[in-house]
Design an enzyme around this catalytic site. Structure first.
Site, PDB file in Angstrom:
ATOM      1  CD  GLN A  12      -6.297   2.595   2.221  1.00  0.00           C
ATOM      2  OE1 GLN A  12      -5.418   2.212   1.436  1.00  0.00           O
ATOM      3  NE2 GLN A  12      -7.414   3.170   1.804  1.00  0.00           N
ATOM      4  CB  ILE A  35       7.951  -1.646  10.960  1.00  0.00           C
ATOM      5  CG1 ILE A  35       9.450  -1.522  11.206  1.00  0.00           C
ATOM      6  CG2 ILE A  35       7.431  -0.532  10.081  1.00  0.00           C
ATOM      7  CD1 ILE A  35      10.267  -1.705   9.939  1.00  0.00           C
ATOM      8  CE1 TYR A 142       2.170  -2.770  -4.002  1.00  0.00           C
ATOM      9  CE2 TYR A 142       0.815  -2.280  -5.910  1.00  0.00           C
ATOM     10  CZ  TYR A 142       0.921  -2.678  -4.594  1.00  0.00           C
ATOM     11  OH  TYR A 142      -0.201  -2.993  -3.882  1.00  0.00           O
ATOM     12  CE  LYS A 146       1.246  -6.229  -3.478  1.00  0.00           C
ATOM     13  NZ  LYS A 146       1.182  -6.826  -2.132  1.00  0.00           N
TER      14      LYS A 146
HETATM   15  P1  NAD Z   1      -0.115   0.588   4.006  1.00  0.00           P
HETATM   16  O1  NAD Z   1       1.138   1.151   3.433  1.00  0.00           O
HETATM   17  O2  NAD Z   1      -1.184   1.496   4.433  1.00  0.00           O
HETATM   18  O3  NAD Z   1       0.260  -0.352   5.237  1.00  0.00           O
HETATM   19  C1  NAD Z   1       1.348  -1.227   5.232  1.00  0.00           C
HETATM   20  C2  NAD Z   1       1.833  -1.379   6.640  1.00  0.00           C
HETATM   21  O4  NAD Z   1       2.987  -2.221   6.604  1.00  0.00           O
HETATM   22  C3  NAD Z   1       2.274  -0.046   7.273  1.00  0.00           C
HETATM   23  O5  NAD Z   1       1.619   0.156   8.499  1.00  0.00           O
HETATM   24  C4  NAD Z   1       3.765  -0.196   7.456  1.00  0.00           C
HETATM   25  O6  NAD Z   1       4.271   0.424   8.634  1.00  0.00           O
HETATM   26  C5  NAD Z   1       3.920  -1.714   7.537  1.00  0.00           C
HETATM   27  N1  NAD Z   1       5.265  -2.147   7.165  1.00  0.00           N
HETATM   28  C6  NAD Z   1       6.050  -1.671   6.183  1.00  0.00           C
HETATM   29  N2  NAD Z   1       7.241  -2.303   6.207  1.00  0.00           N
HETATM   30  C7  NAD Z   1       7.196  -3.180   7.223  1.00  0.00           C
HETATM   31  C8  NAD Z   1       8.112  -4.109   7.744  1.00  0.00           C
HETATM   32  N3  NAD Z   1       9.339  -4.256   7.242  1.00  0.00           N
HETATM   33  N4  NAD Z   1       7.724  -4.878   8.791  1.00  0.00           N
HETATM   34  C9  NAD Z   1       6.492  -4.736   9.335  1.00  0.00           C
HETATM   35  N5  NAD Z   1       5.579  -3.861   8.891  1.00  0.00           N
HETATM   36  C10 NAD Z   1       5.938  -3.083   7.842  1.00  0.00           C
HETATM   37  O7  NAD Z   1      -0.641  -0.475   2.944  1.00  0.00           O
HETATM   38  P2  NAD Z   1      -2.128  -1.022   2.789  1.00  0.00           P
HETATM   39  O8  NAD Z   1      -2.825  -0.130   1.858  1.00  0.00           O
HETATM   40  O9  NAD Z   1      -2.710  -1.327   4.103  1.00  0.00           O
HETATM   41  O10 NAD Z   1      -1.831  -2.367   1.977  1.00  0.00           O
HETATM   42  C11 NAD Z   1      -1.703  -3.609   2.619  1.00  0.00           C
HETATM   43  C12 NAD Z   1      -1.438  -4.669   1.553  1.00  0.00           C
HETATM   44  O11 NAD Z   1      -2.494  -4.636   0.577  1.00  0.00           O
HETATM   45  C13 NAD Z   1      -0.150  -4.466   0.763  1.00  0.00           C
HETATM   46  O12 NAD Z   1       0.379  -5.730   0.421  1.00  0.00           O
HETATM   47  C14 NAD Z   1      -0.616  -3.774  -0.495  1.00  0.00           C
HETATM   48  O13 NAD Z   1       0.250  -4.011  -1.564  1.00  0.00           O
HETATM   49  C15 NAD Z   1      -1.946  -4.448  -0.715  1.00  0.00           C
HETATM   50  N6  NAD Z   1      -2.842  -3.647  -1.545  1.00  0.00           N
HETATM   51  C16 NAD Z   1      -3.319  -2.464  -1.092  1.00  0.00           C
HETATM   52  C17 NAD Z   1      -4.165  -1.708  -1.911  1.00  0.00           C
HETATM   53  C18 NAD Z   1      -4.717  -0.383  -1.449  1.00  0.00           C
HETATM   54  O14 NAD Z   1      -5.356   0.310  -2.258  1.00  0.00           O
HETATM   55  N7  NAD Z   1      -4.547  -0.004  -0.220  1.00  0.00           N
HETATM   56  C19 NAD Z   1      -4.503  -2.188  -3.181  1.00  0.00           C
HETATM   57  C20 NAD Z   1      -3.955  -3.383  -3.615  1.00  0.00           C
HETATM   58  C21 NAD Z   1      -3.143  -4.130  -2.776  1.00  0.00           C
HETATM   59  N1  SER Z   2      -3.812   0.974  -4.393  1.00  0.00           N
HETATM   60  C1  SER Z   2      -2.583   0.345  -4.739  1.00  0.00           C
HETATM   61  C2  SER Z   2      -1.610   1.314  -5.276  1.00  0.00           C
HETATM   62  O1  SER Z   2      -2.053   2.281  -5.877  1.00  0.00           O
HETATM   63  C3  SER Z   2      -2.838  -0.737  -5.774  1.00  0.00           C
HETATM   64  O2  SER Z   2      -2.208  -1.879  -5.363  1.00  0.00           O
HETATM   65  O3  SER Z   2      -0.439   1.121  -5.125  1.00  0.00           O
END
Ligand code: NAD
Ligand code: SER
Length: 315
Positions: A12, A35, A142, A146
């Site tokens: 995302q 991946i 999770y 973190k």
């Molecule tokens: P997402 O799940 O949409 O994307 C994560 C990506 O990591 C995916 O494309 C997945 O294929 C890839 N991935 C998973 N395992 C892998 C591996 N072993 N090697 C390489 N790639 C791998 O997550 P996101 O929403 O884009 O979140 C990105 C970061 O931001 C994460 O650390 C998440 O915890 C953090 N975060 C996201 C949100 C949110 O609302 N989206 C909120 C707080 C924190």
């Molecule tokens: N949007 C994320 C979740 O719900 C917060 O890190 O997991």
């Protein structure tokens, strides 16, 4: 010239941040990895490699061969999915971070970004205007990963001088790529269902207030933090980011103003307990004071853009 490695470019955040970084640093200087396959615009605009971040040898090879100076490590298993597979999720979230930290130390990577989350807080944390420094007793795998990550990044900064920066993102809302299995994802799904079916069954209860942020604000905050002079950063764990706080009911009202026959029903599932343990709103004064965190989007403005862009996307 900086050379940037993005890990998790297909997710995302990565699917949008990678393109923004390419605009700033040049297409060839931002190497996208994941991946799984990358979106077409990432494949067409610059380099992409398949990388499992747990494969430390391949990670090291890319970092050395490409002479990488900055890493954005976005790969993780999010809250909802992590509860379904606690130990593998812990392994991915923690070992990936430790791989990055160790290699950043050894190879003297100039700067690293790793996101934390509002999930570092727990049921004993003050729920409203949650301060930067407060009780932190997360009760999800999770959130525990973190919080442990935040402690490790601060440790690597203090002990080895690794310049790693972090934001405690709230729930992120965007239209380009589907959300990755989090508790805040209802606030993305609702827009698709409002347009497709004019109804949505929400997996959280109507009054579950959570902090959220629209993706353009999240990307700006990420880049602003990474570009800030190191001397301005008063903390090396992770910065609180507030965004906009709202409940499913408030979001539904906003959508209904634009789609009058939209209806919402509520059927809370296991994610309700996760939402109940997280803050309803966040105090982000430290980020504002240190490096000038700003937002452009409030709830109505975000709703307008989400509906317009998802309508375009779905044709
Ligand atoms: P997402 O799940 O949409 O994307 C994560 C990506 O990591 C995916 O494309 C997945 O294929 C890839 N991935 C998973 N395992 C892998 C591996 N072993 N090697 C390489 N790639 C791998 O997550 P996101 O929403 O884009 O979140 C990105 C970061 O931001 C994460 O650390 C998440 O915890 C953090 N975060 C996201 C949100 C949110 O609302 N989206 C909120 C707080 C924190
Ligand atoms: N949007 C994320 C979740 O719900 C917060 O890190 O997991």
């Amino acid at each position: 010239m900086d050379k940037i490695l993005v890990i998790g470019c297909s997710g995302q955040i990565g699917s949008e941040l990678t393109l923004e970084l390419r605009k700033l640093y040049g297409n060839a200087n931002v190497i996208a990895t994941d991946i799984r396959p990358a979106p077409q615009d990432i494949l067409e605009s610059g380099p992409f490699e398949v990388l499992d971040v747990l494969d430390i040898s391949k990670l090291q090879l890319i970092l050395e061969h490409e002479k990488v100076t900055q890493v954005y490590h976005l790969a993780a298993i999010l809250s909802g999915n992590a509860e379904k597979r606690p130990l593998p999720s812990w392994e991915i979230n923690m070992r990936s971070l430790m791989n990055i930290l160790e290699l950043s130390k050894e190879l003297k990577i100039k700067k690293v970004f790793w996101p934390s989350s509002i999930a570092v807080f727990g049921p004993t944390t003050p729920r409203f205007d949650t301060p930067q420094y407060t009780v932190m007793e997360p009760n999800t795998v999770y959130g525990i990963s973190k919080l442990a990550g935040e402690r490790w990044i601060e440790y690597y900064f203090n002990k080895y001088g690794v310049d790693i920066r972090s934001l405690r993102y709230p729930g992120l809302i965007s239209y380009k790529t589907e959300a990755g299995g989090g508790t805040t994802d209802y606030a993305v799904e609702i827009f698709y269902e409002a347009i497709r079916q004019k109804r949505y069954e929400c997996f959280l209860s109507p009054e579950s207030a959570l902090p959220m942020m629209f993706m353009p604000d999240a990307i700006k905050a990420t880049i602003d933090l990474m570009e800030a002079d190191a001397s301005r950063l008063s903390l090396r764990s992770s910065y609180n980011v507030a965004g906009i706080s709202f409940t499913p009911r408030m979001l539904a009202v906003e959508i209904k103003k634009r789609i009058p026959d939209f209806t919402i029903t509520y059927k809370p599932d296991f994610r309700q307990a996760i939402a109940n343990s997280w803050p309803a709103s966040i105090d982000d004064t430290v980020a504002k004071k240190d490096w000038g965190l700003q937002y452009e989007y409030d709830l109505p403005k975000m709703t307008d853009v989400m509906l317009r862009e998802i309508r375009n996307k779905l044709g």
